[in-house]
Scaffold this active site. Sequence first.
Site, mmCIF file in Angstrom:
data_model
loop_
_atom_site.group_PDB
_atom_site.id
_atom_site.type_symbol
_atom_site.label_atom_id
_atom_site.label_comp_id
_atom_site.label_asym_id
_atom_site.label_seq_id
_atom_site.Cartn_x
_atom_site.Cartn_y
_atom_site.Cartn_z
ATOM 1 N N SER A 145 0.805 -1.236 0.000
ATOM 2 C CA SER A 145 0.000 0.000 0.000
ATOM 3 C C SER A 145 0.834 1.279 0.000
ATOM 4 O O SER A 145 0.267 2.369 -0.149
ATOM 5 C CB SER A 145 -0.956 0.007 1.185
ATOM 6 O OG SER A 145 -2.093 -0.742 0.840
ATOM 7 N N LYS A 148 0.197 3.497 -2.902
ATOM 8 C CA LYS A 148 -1.038 4.275 -3.101
ATOM 9 C C LYS A 148 -0.810 5.789 -3.252
ATOM 10 O O LYS A 148 -1.433 6.411 -4.119
ATOM 11 C CB LYS A 148 -2.055 3.939 -2.001
ATOM 12 C CG LYS A 148 -2.622 2.530 -2.235
ATOM 13 C CD LYS A 148 -3.507 2.007 -1.142
ATOM 14 C CE LYS A 148 -4.148 0.688 -1.586
ATOM 15 N NZ LYS A 148 -4.126 -0.387 -0.650
ATOM 16 N N TYR A 273 -3.513 -2.670 -10.328
ATOM 17 C CA TYR A 273 -3.421 -2.476 -8.875
ATOM 18 C C TYR A 273 -2.504 -3.532 -8.245
ATOM 19 O O TYR A 273 -1.639 -3.211 -7.424
ATOM 20 C CB TYR A 273 -4.832 -2.513 -8.267
ATOM 21 C CG TYR A 273 -4.813 -2.552 -6.764
ATOM 22 C CD1 TYR A 273 -4.542 -1.404 -6.021
ATOM 23 C CD2 TYR A 273 -5.023 -3.750 -6.076
ATOM 24 C CE1 TYR A 273 -4.482 -1.446 -4.629
ATOM 25 C CE2 TYR A 273 -4.972 -3.799 -4.693
ATOM 26 C CZ TYR A 273 -4.704 -2.654 -3.982
ATOM 27 O OH TYR A 273 -4.627 -2.694 -2.611
ATOM 28 N N TYR A 325 -3.908 3.035 7.937
ATOM 29 C CA TYR A 325 -5.028 2.120 8.198
ATOM 30 C C TYR A 325 -5.906 2.690 9.322
ATOM 31 O O TYR A 325 -6.083 3.909 9.392
ATOM 32 C CB TYR A 325 -4.518 0.704 8.543
ATOM 33 C CG TYR A 325 -3.669 0.091 7.455
ATOM 34 C CD1 TYR A 325 -4.181 -0.134 6.192
ATOM 35 C CD2 TYR A 325 -2.348 -0.269 7.677
ATOM 36 C CE1 TYR A 325 -3.408 -0.712 5.184
ATOM 37 C CE2 TYR A 325 -1.565 -0.846 6.685
ATOM 38 C CZ TYR A 325 -2.107 -1.056 5.447
ATOM 39 O OH TYR A 325 -1.339 -1.610 4.448
ATOM 40 N N VAL A 343 1.334 -3.435 3.959
ATOM 41 C CA VAL A 343 1.204 -4.683 4.693
ATOM 42 C C VAL A 343 2.517 -5.491 4.697
ATOM 43 O O VAL A 343 2.677 -6.427 5.460
ATOM 44 C CB VAL A 343 -0.008 -5.466 4.104
ATOM 45 C CG1 VAL A 343 0.371 -6.159 2.813
ATOM 46 C CG2 VAL A 343 -0.607 -6.395 5.101
HETATM 47 N N1 GLU Z 1 -2.050 -5.946 -1.523
HETATM 48 C C1 GLU Z 1 -2.968 -6.123 -0.435
HETATM 49 C C2 GLU Z 1 -4.381 -5.867 -0.876
HETATM 50 O O1 GLU Z 1 -4.597 -5.135 -1.791
HETATM 51 C C3 GLU Z 1 -2.630 -5.261 0.744
HETATM 52 C C4 GLU Z 1 -2.157 -3.885 0.458
HETATM 53 C C5 GLU Z 1 -1.718 -3.177 1.721
HETATM 54 O O2 GLU Z 1 -2.571 -2.732 2.492
HETATM 55 O O3 GLU Z 1 -0.503 -3.010 1.920
HETATM 56 O O4 GLU Z 1 -5.289 -6.411 -0.296
#
Ligand code: GLU
Length: 406
Positions: A145, A148, A273, A325, A343
């Site tokens: 993530s 992002k 993604y 998060y 994550v």
């Molecule tokens: N790649 C995972 C997902 O899209 C986790 C991404 C993250 O929160 O680091 O579910």
Amino acid sequence: MSETRSDLFKSLSKKGIVRREALLEGLKDRGILEDDPRVRAMFKALNGGSSQEFTEAQFQILYDQAPGLLEGALTDGLVVPDFKSFVSELTDIFDEVSAIRMGKLPTYIPQLERVDPEKFAVSVCTVDGQRFSLGDCDDYFCVQSCSKPITYCLALEEQGEDVVHSYVGREPSGKTFNELTLNAKGLPHNPMINAGAIMCGALIKKGGAPSDRFDFVMEKWKTAAGGQKIGFNNAVYLSERQTADRNFALGYFMREKKAFPPDVELLDVLEFYFQCCSIETTTKSMTIIASTLANAGICPLTGVQVFQPGHVKNCLSLMLSCGMYDFSGEFAFTVGIPAKSGVSGGIMLAIPNLGGIAVWSPLLDELGNSVRGVEFCKRLVSRFKLHTFDNMLGLGDTRIDPRRKR
Ligand code: GLU
């Protein structure tokens, strides 16, 4: 020769000669490293870069290659003037936090479960390109993530703020990052959660060949990282794709709600993604990307404007409110630095006008943030005035301001 230039030459020279080693040593003490593109370009200007000693006239040529760099570094005029003390404090925090062994590896894909849980790395790059790293800073990890913010910035660069935010909100969702939920308008809550990142991906090079879109993104990552190598972990990608029921569900849910722009190929968007989550980097490279954000979109090592300042402002605002998060509000309150967590145990922090920090340690807390990573950040602001609103506190605050000479 200007006065400063000549003074600098005198302070560094022995018998009318400045040795390359001595110059590099002086720069290194201030965080300017030998592989810095500015340093390389500086030396290259003389005999292709092989000279080991410089006369005053040659020093002048070096000096003119990197305007401000030598003077800034050697007169302690860079953004963190006492870089050695900064490094020493950060090393203390790193050592303290290394002792923590709490947390769990993520289990949703085998590739992340197999990572050595002991890994720990921290890298820093200031907006003047002063760098240093600790621990496993040359190990590659997938960014997950942490991709992002970059995906969001790229969507903004291409479509502009109005278009992007007609497809994605900017409000914390109050729900987990992959929750099957949209806002009252049927749009993703923000670009820092899965639905929002999938949507932002749909706005990048829409209609282009998937291979070209991915090339484009990788190139941008590399540029933001000052030309450092950026990798891609194919096993992570394949695994992400195989275990992506929730992300598929989010995609179909958004399609059902007619949230996507016209002519979007859902499968391509989801693949894109997963690819972005599978980009690999080291903390050494990630901190340069973070410093590009901290520096209003200009990479400190190359001077390349990667993102527009207004887009970076948007991105940092959302990192501050939504980047960690379900700990985002708590993190904004206690640490107060725009950050994005992944994550895989990475956290990318951008301290506006000061620099970037990348932390990586794979053991996660129950909210999905790196345990050591969060602890490192908390201890960082307990020693340093780095919270966004620390400038309110005035002289009663005795913590260190790394921007000032001590
Ligand atoms: N790649 C995972 C997902 O899209 C986790 C991404 C993250 O929160 O680091 O579910």
